[in-house]
Scaffold this motif. Structure first.
Motif, PDB file in Angstrom:
ATOM      1  N   MET A   1      11.648   1.261   8.250  1.00  0.00           N
ATOM      2  CA  MET A   1      12.096   1.828   7.005  1.00  0.00           C
ATOM      3  C   MET A   1      12.579   0.695   6.091  1.00  0.00           C
ATOM      4  N   ALA A   2      11.918   0.540   4.952  1.00  0.00           N
ATOM      5  CA  ALA A   2      12.343  -0.452   3.964  1.00  0.00           C
ATOM      6  C   ALA A   2      13.531   0.089   3.184  1.00  0.00           C
ATOM      7  N   SER A   3      14.464  -0.793   2.848  1.00  0.00           N
ATOM      8  CA  SER A   3      15.594  -0.380   2.026  1.00  0.00           C
ATOM      9  C   SER A   3      16.073  -1.572   1.216  1.00  0.00           C
ATOM     10  N   GLY A   4      16.860  -1.280   0.180  1.00  0.00           N
ATOM     11  CA  GLY A   4      17.344  -2.329  -0.704  1.00  0.00           C
ATOM     12  C   GLY A   4      16.529  -2.365  -1.973  1.00  0.00           C
ATOM     13  N   THR A   5      16.204  -3.565  -2.430  1.00  0.00           N
ATOM     14  CA  THR A   5      15.409  -3.731  -3.641  1.00  0.00           C
ATOM     15  C   THR A   5      13.941  -3.454  -3.314  1.00  0.00           C
ATOM     16  N   LEU A   6      13.359  -2.457  -3.971  1.00  0.00           N
ATOM     17  CA  LEU A   6      11.973  -2.073  -3.715  1.00  0.00           C
ATOM     18  C   LEU A   6      11.026  -2.582  -4.794  1.00  0.00           C
ATOM     19  N   GLY A   7      11.558  -2.916  -5.968  1.00  0.00           N
ATOM     20  CA  GLY A   7      10.716  -3.430  -7.041  1.00  0.00           C
ATOM     21  C   GLY A   7      11.543  -4.012  -8.160  1.00  0.00           C
ATOM     22  N   GLN A   8      10.993  -5.034  -8.824  1.00  0.00           N
ATOM     23  CA  GLN A   8      11.647  -5.675  -9.966  1.00  0.00           C
ATOM     24  C   GLN A   8      10.577  -6.146 -10.931  1.00  0.00           C
ATOM     25  N   ALA A   9      10.910  -6.102 -12.224  1.00  0.00           N
ATOM     26  CA  ALA A   9       9.968  -6.605 -13.227  1.00  0.00           C
ATOM     27  C   ALA A   9      10.710  -6.974 -14.499  1.00  0.00           C
ATOM     28  N   ALA A  24       1.707   4.587   1.459  1.00  0.00           N
ATOM     29  CA  ALA A  24       1.088   5.740   2.117  1.00  0.00           C
ATOM     30  C   ALA A  24       1.959   6.195   3.285  1.00  0.00           C
ATOM     31  N   GLY A  25       2.086   7.493   3.445  1.00  0.00           N
ATOM     32  CA  GLY A  25       2.831   8.057   4.552  1.00  0.00           C
ATOM     33  C   GLY A  25       4.337   7.974   4.419  1.00  0.00           C
ATOM     34  N   LYS A  26       4.839   7.572   3.254  1.00  0.00           N
ATOM     35  CA  LYS A  26       6.285   7.412   3.038  1.00  0.00           C
ATOM     36  C   LYS A  26       6.776   8.327   1.922  1.00  0.00           C
ATOM     37  N   VAL A  27       8.065   8.569   1.949  1.00  0.00           N
ATOM     38  CA  VAL A  27       8.783   9.207   0.848  1.00  0.00           C
ATOM     39  C   VAL A  27       9.900   8.241   0.481  1.00  0.00           C
ATOM     40  N   ALA A  28      10.122   8.031  -0.799  1.00  0.00           N
ATOM     41  CA  ALA A  28      11.155   7.090  -1.236  1.00  0.00           C
ATOM     42  C   ALA A  28      12.208   7.808  -2.062  1.00  0.00           C
ATOM     43  N   THR A  29      13.449   7.425  -1.840  1.00  0.00           N
ATOM     44  CA  THR A  29      14.568   7.867  -2.671  1.00  0.00           C
ATOM     45  C   THR A  29      15.068   6.620  -3.388  1.00  0.00           C
ATOM     46  N   VAL A  30      15.042   6.658  -4.728  1.00  0.00           N
ATOM     47  CA  VAL A  30      15.309   5.439  -5.492  1.00  0.00           C
ATOM     48  C   VAL A  30      16.275   5.661  -6.644  1.00  0.00           C
ATOM     49  N   ASN A  31      16.877   4.559  -7.058  1.00  0.00           N
ATOM     50  CA  ASN A  31      17.650   4.452  -8.290  1.00  0.00           C
ATOM     51  C   ASN A  31      16.936   3.415  -9.142  1.00  0.00           C
ATOM     52  N   GLY A  92      10.399  -7.502 -25.377  1.00  0.00           N
ATOM     53  CA  GLY A  92      10.055  -8.300 -24.201  1.00  0.00           C
ATOM     54  C   GLY A  92      11.287  -8.800 -23.477  1.00  0.00           C
ATOM     55  N   SER A  93      12.415  -8.100 -23.648  1.00  0.00           N
ATOM     56  CA  SER A  93      13.676  -8.535 -23.047  1.00  0.00           C
ATOM     57  C   SER A  93      14.306  -7.438 -22.196  1.00  0.00           C
ATOM     58  N   THR A  94      13.474  -6.693 -21.488  1.00  0.00           N
ATOM     59  CA  THR A  94      13.976  -5.616 -20.636  1.00  0.00           C
ATOM     60  C   THR A  94      13.624  -5.904 -19.185  1.00  0.00           C
ATOM     61  N   SER A  95      14.631  -5.807 -18.323  1.00  0.00           N
ATOM     62  CA  SER A  95      14.441  -5.969 -16.874  1.00  0.00           C
ATOM     63  C   SER A  95      14.513  -4.596 -16.216  1.00  0.00           C
ATOM     64  N   VAL A  96      13.707  -4.404 -15.182  1.00  0.00           N
ATOM     65  CA  VAL A  96      13.732  -3.153 -14.414  1.00  0.00           C
ATOM     66  C   VAL A  96      13.949  -3.503 -12.952  1.00  0.00           C
ATOM     67  N   ASN A  97      14.891  -2.799 -12.313  1.00  0.00           N
ATOM     68  CA  ASN A  97      15.155  -2.959 -10.884  1.00  0.00           C
ATOM     69  C   ASN A  97      15.116  -1.604 -10.224  1.00  0.00           C
ATOM     70  N   VAL A  98      14.430  -1.515  -9.092  1.00  0.00           N
ATOM     71  CA  VAL A  98      14.330  -0.276  -8.322  1.00  0.00           C
ATOM     72  C   VAL A  98      14.992  -0.538  -6.977  1.00  0.00           C
ATOM     73  N   TYR A  99      15.988   0.279  -6.657  1.00  0.00           N
ATOM     74  CA  TYR A  99      16.726   0.161  -5.402  1.00  0.00           C
ATOM     75  C   TYR A  99      16.624   1.481  -4.659  1.00  0.00           C
ATOM     76  N   GLY A 100      16.582   1.425  -3.329  1.00  0.00           N
ATOM     77  CA  GLY A 100      16.556   2.662  -2.559  1.00  0.00           C
ATOM     78  C   GLY A 100      16.042   2.435  -1.164  1.00  0.00           C
ATOM     79  N   TYR A 101      15.423   3.486  -0.623  1.00  0.00           N
ATOM     80  CA  TYR A 101      14.883   3.387   0.729  1.00  0.00           C
ATOM     81  C   TYR A 101      13.642   4.240   0.892  1.00  0.00           C
ATOM     82  N   GLU A 102      12.828   3.851   1.842  1.00  0.00           N
ATOM     83  CA  GLU A 102      11.598   4.577   2.181  1.00  0.00           C
ATOM     84  C   GLU A 102      11.760   5.188   3.568  1.00  0.00           C
ATOM     85  N   ASP A 103      11.327   6.405   3.710  1.00  0.00           N
ATOM     86  CA  ASP A 103      11.337   7.102   5.002  1.00  0.00           C
ATOM     87  C   ASP A 103       9.941   7.446   5.425  1.00  0.00           C
TER      88      ASP A 103
END
Length: 103
Positions: A1-9, A24-31, A92-103
């Motif tokens: 199960m992955a958790s923590g930072t799942l994506g950044q851009a 595939a095969g996962k469900v994610a709960t994210v902020n 062009g000055s916006t950051s995106v962070n996705v945090y959460g976990y995959e089950d």
């Protein structure tokens, strides 16, 4: 199960960017945190989409205005396998962070 930072851009102005895709095969709960690093306001969009080009019904934020040096947060999003978080910003000055976990 992955958790923590799942994506950044660091978004490019006026461009849809896929920040995270649920494996595939996962469900994610994210902020999601979108941060306007610029001094002036910007407009942002966020979609939970089946492709990198969201349809009208997939946007959950659309041209929401974020003041300068201010975040916008969406919490508790539950995404099924294959769903993508797609973000867009008017500057062009916006950051995106996705945090959460995959089950």
């Amino acid at each position: 199960m992955a958790s923590g930072t799942l994506g950044q851009a660091a978004l490019t102005a006026a461009t849809n960017t896929t920040v995270y895709t649920v494996p595939a095969g996962k469900v994610a709960t994210v902020n999601v945190n979108l941060l306007n690093r610029d001094a002036g306001p910007c407009a942002v969009r966020l979609a939970v989409a089946a492709t990198a080009t969201p349809t009208t019904s997939e946007w959950i934020e659309y041209d929401a205005v974020i003041d300068g040096q201010t975040p916008l947060e969406r919490t508790g999003l539950v995404l099924t396998a294959g769903k993508m978080l797609v973000a867009y910003s008017s500057n062009g000055s916006t950051s995106v962070n996705v945090y959460g976990y995959e089950d």
